[in-house]
Design an enzyme around this catalytic site. Structure first.
Site, PDB file in Angstrom:
ATOM      1  N   HIS A 129      -2.298  -3.816   1.362  1.00 16.26           N
ATOM      2  CA  HIS A 129      -3.525  -3.474   2.095  1.00 16.26           C
ATOM      3  C   HIS A 129      -4.196  -2.222   1.520  1.00 16.26           C
ATOM      4  O   HIS A 129      -4.810  -1.451   2.262  1.00 16.26           O
ATOM      5  CB  HIS A 129      -3.227  -3.271   3.580  1.00 16.26           C
ATOM      6  CG  HIS A 129      -2.855  -4.531   4.293  1.00 16.26           C
ATOM      7  ND1 HIS A 129      -3.775  -5.355   4.897  1.00 16.26           N
ATOM      8  CD2 HIS A 129      -1.649  -5.117   4.507  1.00 16.26           C
ATOM      9  CE1 HIS A 129      -3.165  -6.391   5.452  1.00 16.26           C
ATOM     10  NE2 HIS A 129      -1.867  -6.267   5.221  1.00 16.26           N
ATOM     11  N   ASP A 141      -7.346   0.270   4.772  1.00 12.26           N
ATOM     12  CA  ASP A 141      -7.011  -1.111   4.465  1.00 12.26           C
ATOM     13  C   ASP A 141      -7.849  -1.546   3.273  1.00 12.26           C
ATOM     14  O   ASP A 141      -8.519  -0.718   2.637  1.00 12.26           O
ATOM     15  CB  ASP A 141      -7.248  -2.030   5.679  1.00 12.26           C
ATOM     16  CG  ASP A 141      -6.221  -3.157   5.757  1.00 12.26           C
ATOM     17  OD1 ASP A 141      -6.219  -4.009   4.849  1.00 12.26           O
ATOM     18  OD2 ASP A 141      -5.417  -3.176   6.700  1.00 12.26           O
ATOM     19  N   GLU A 195       2.885  -7.081   4.748  1.00 10.75           N
ATOM     20  CA  GLU A 195       2.163  -8.055   3.917  1.00 10.75           C
ATOM     21  C   GLU A 195       1.908  -7.561   2.497  1.00 10.75           C
ATOM     22  O   GLU A 195       0.816  -7.738   1.953  1.00 10.75           O
ATOM     23  CB  GLU A 195       0.848  -8.449   4.608  1.00 10.75           C
ATOM     24  CG  GLU A 195       1.074  -9.135   5.942  1.00 10.75           C
ATOM     25  CD  GLU A 195      -0.208  -9.465   6.689  1.00 10.75           C
ATOM     26  OE1 GLU A 195      -0.190 -10.388   7.513  1.00 10.75           O
ATOM     27  OE2 GLU A 195      -1.238  -8.787   6.460  1.00 10.75           O
TER      28      GLU A 195
END
Length: 635
Positions: free
Chosen positions: A275, A201, A352
């Site tokens: 990420h 991440d 995301e």
């Protein structure tokens, strides 16, 4: 014949009503069928195991020995089946009703027997057997003068879903190999069979990739900060980047073997294209944005702008779908990951991915024109489909978060639905396999109680709500819903004790939703068993959240702008005592019986819950200033 009639009656009673509060049996997850029979079995000092499958049963016997030896001082040895204390039998003829993970457990005053089709079933039978022993079995030290008894029972049990997972985010904060093993030990008690490791991440790349050494030389390290993630100032150049760590490939192999011995699969996640700041910090050329050469692994500073479901990136933490080097990079990563992990799936993230930097990129514009992509969702879909081909070229199956539906789903992708259930429903209707892990029921990084006492997160998920998790919607073909899992994101989870606090008891609720028959779900019955397992965790020194005992706040304003406070409890039978005078309430203080109007001059509210004459909740202090801020206007 009379005994058979008695057993059948007991089974029918349990099937209709579940375990009652008065029984000495408290199994989580609730078995398919259980009958209490007269008598008890006393565990001897010398325990002999008999089995018709010595090699397959060996890890099960070793696990049992390890779990009981410290508390009981008992010794475990092999024996002929006819002379055994506990017999483990693999069925010569497959019993279709119990499947690959089911078992039949019988305890009589003379012996214990477990029958299963596969070794996993023997292991889950042992888990139930351990829960039938007194709570002191969880002790790490020898218990003197203890009589180790097991109630006589007949149990038939098997899981409802094949995918029963917990996701452990080891990227935001690094957790050691030993800590991951401990997490596995706790999850298998409750018949979870899959650990989803979120390995990469913005905050850290946690797995050694030998062909790309900078991923761990640079990408595994950040500046240590303590507080609420997302609120920190950017690190200064002189602050040391020595907080973090990673798993070598030998570490990964060791963790996988440890999990396999406990019938747990490990799902690796490499989260792309979003990420990906840790990877970009190591290899800036993976970004579409030139200034990526100045980027660092995130240390908790704000890098995203959140506005409800819409969001944008402050810095570009996406890999560049228009850059062929990105696919060469991912080929190297996936090659090594696929070689390490035996599980059939690799999770490639997809969530995301803020697209505002892509929007400005000439390379992305050229890609869209060349590939006839009409919007940026289709750009991500183009990326996901290429990544799926790489994953499949390594002999693995591709899966991602439900954002991979946007712009067109890759042909064979499995979808993990997190933004509610709708993504999973849509994927299943498209005949794709699905794992349900919705925020509404299964995000165990959310607060478990009131923000006045819990570490602050942007949402709340109480135990009662987690227990309402139903992975199979009525509108889809059941064969596409493989199961579900709870997700523990760790931005604000800094250590293992807090990871335990966030996982339990909500992990109990998720395990029961994934294992037990839907018709046996019963909240009062479930919570009665949860309290028994709190006692077991107390003995085992495993941390859990007592939030279920704390009051629930509903704060509004009246017509004259006074603050009105209504209090309820998650479980019945609790009394709430309170003060506004800055002192510490106990059972001699006012008891809450009706909504309260907060005194104008008061500065703080204190309250505590009691069960009978004993305090059971935590002392909670709330500033009146905070109550005023939280109050919603009267409609």
């Amino acid at each position: 014949m009379k005994r058979l009639f008695y057993v059948l009656c007991c089974c029918i009673c349990y099937a209709a009503h579940g375990q009652t509060a008065k029984t000495d049996i408290a199994i989580i997850p609730e078995p398919v069928a259980i009958a209490r029979m007269p008598g008890e079995f006393v565990l001897p000092k010398n325990i002999s195991f008999g089995t018709n499958a010595a090699a397959e049963a060996a890890p099960v016997i070793a696990y049992f020995n390890q779990h009981i030896s410290k508390a009981t001082g008992a010794s475990v040895s092999a024996a002929k089946s006819s002379a055994s204390t506990i017999s483990l039998t693999l069925n010569a003829v497959n019993e279709s009703a119990i499947g690959n993970e089911g078992y039949r457990l019988t305890v009589t005053p003379k012996e214990v027997s477990i029958h299963a089709n596969k070794p996993a079933g023997l292991f889950y039978g042992i888990q139930t057997l351990l829960q039938l022993l007194p709570k002191e079995i969880e002790s790490a030290t020898y218990i003197q003068n203890k009589r180790w008894t097991i109630p006589c029972v007949s149990v038939t049990d098997y899981p409802r879903f094949q995918w029963r997972g917990l996701m452990f985010d080891v990227s935001r904060h690094f957790f050691t190999k030993a800590e991951v093993k401990k997490y596995i030990d706790n999850m298998v008690r409750y018949k979870f069979n899959l650990l989803h490791m979120h390995l990469t991440d913005n905050e850290g790349w946690r797995i050694e990739i030998k062909s790309l050494p900078k991923l761990t030389e640079v990408g595994a390290w950040a500046v240590k900060k303590v507080g609420y993630y997302g609120t920190f100032d950017p690190p200064r150049p002189e602050e040391p980047r020595n907080y973090g760590g990673f798993y070598t490939q030998e570490d990964i192999k060791e963790i996988i073997k440890y999990a396999q011995d406990r019938y747990v699969n490990i799902l690796p996640e490499i989260d792309v294209p979003g990420h990906s700041l840790a990877a970009i910090a190591a290899y800036p050329e993976l970004s579409c944005t030139p200034e990526a050469s100045t980027y660092h692994v995130r240390s908790g500073e704000r890098i995203m702008q959140w506005n409800g479901p819409k969001y944008s990136a402050i810095i570009d933490n996406n890999l560049c779908p228009a850059n062929e080097n990105v696919y060469a990079f991912l080929d190297k990563v996936i090659t090594e990951v696929a070689a390490l992990f035996p599980f059939e799936y690799i999770h490639m993230g997809g969530d995301e991915a803020a697209k505002n930097f892509w929007e400005k990129s000439d390379a992305i514009k050229d890609l869209m024109k060349r590939e006839n992509l009409k919007d940026l969702n289709e750009v991500q879909s183009y990326f996901e489909k290429r990544v799926e081909k790489i994953v499949e070229s390594k002999g693995k199956k591709f899966m991602g978060w439900d954002e991979i539906l946007e712009g067109g789903l890759a042909p064979n992708a499995m979808v993990m639905s997190w933004r509610g259930m709708q993504g999973g429903i849509k994927a299943a209707q498209m005949k794709h396999d699905v794992v349900m892990s919705p925020t509404t029921f299964a995000y165990i990084d959310y607060m478990q109680g009131d923000v006045a006492i819990e570490p602050r997160v942007y949402a709340t998920l109480r135990l009662n709500k987690a227990y309402q998790f139903e992975p199979l919607p009525d509108s889809v073909d059941a064969k596409y819903i493989k199961g579900g899992q709870a997700n523990l994101w760790t931005e604000n989870v800094y250590n293992m004790r807090h990871a335990e606090y966030m996982t339990w008891p909500r992990g109990f609720a998720i395990s029961e939703s994934l294992w037990s028959p839907r018709v046996k779900k019963n909240w009062p019955n479930f919570f009665g068993r949860v309290e028994k397992h709190f006692q077991r965790f107390d003995v085992a020194d495993v941390k859990y959240a007592p939030s279920v005992y704390d009051p629930i706040f509903n704060i509004t304003t009246t017509n004259d702008l006074s603050v009105k406070l209504e209090l309820t409890t998650e479980i019945p039978g609790l009394d709430i005592y309170y003060t506004f005078d800055n002192s510490f309430p106990d059972k001699f203080y006012p008891k809450y019986t009706a909504p309260l109007i907060v005194p104008k001059e008061a500065t703080q509210l204190r309250l505590i819950t009691y069960r009978g004459d004993k305090p059971i909740g935590r002392m909670i202090t709330v500033l009146v200033e905070d109550l005023n801020k939280r109050a919603t206007p009267k409609k």
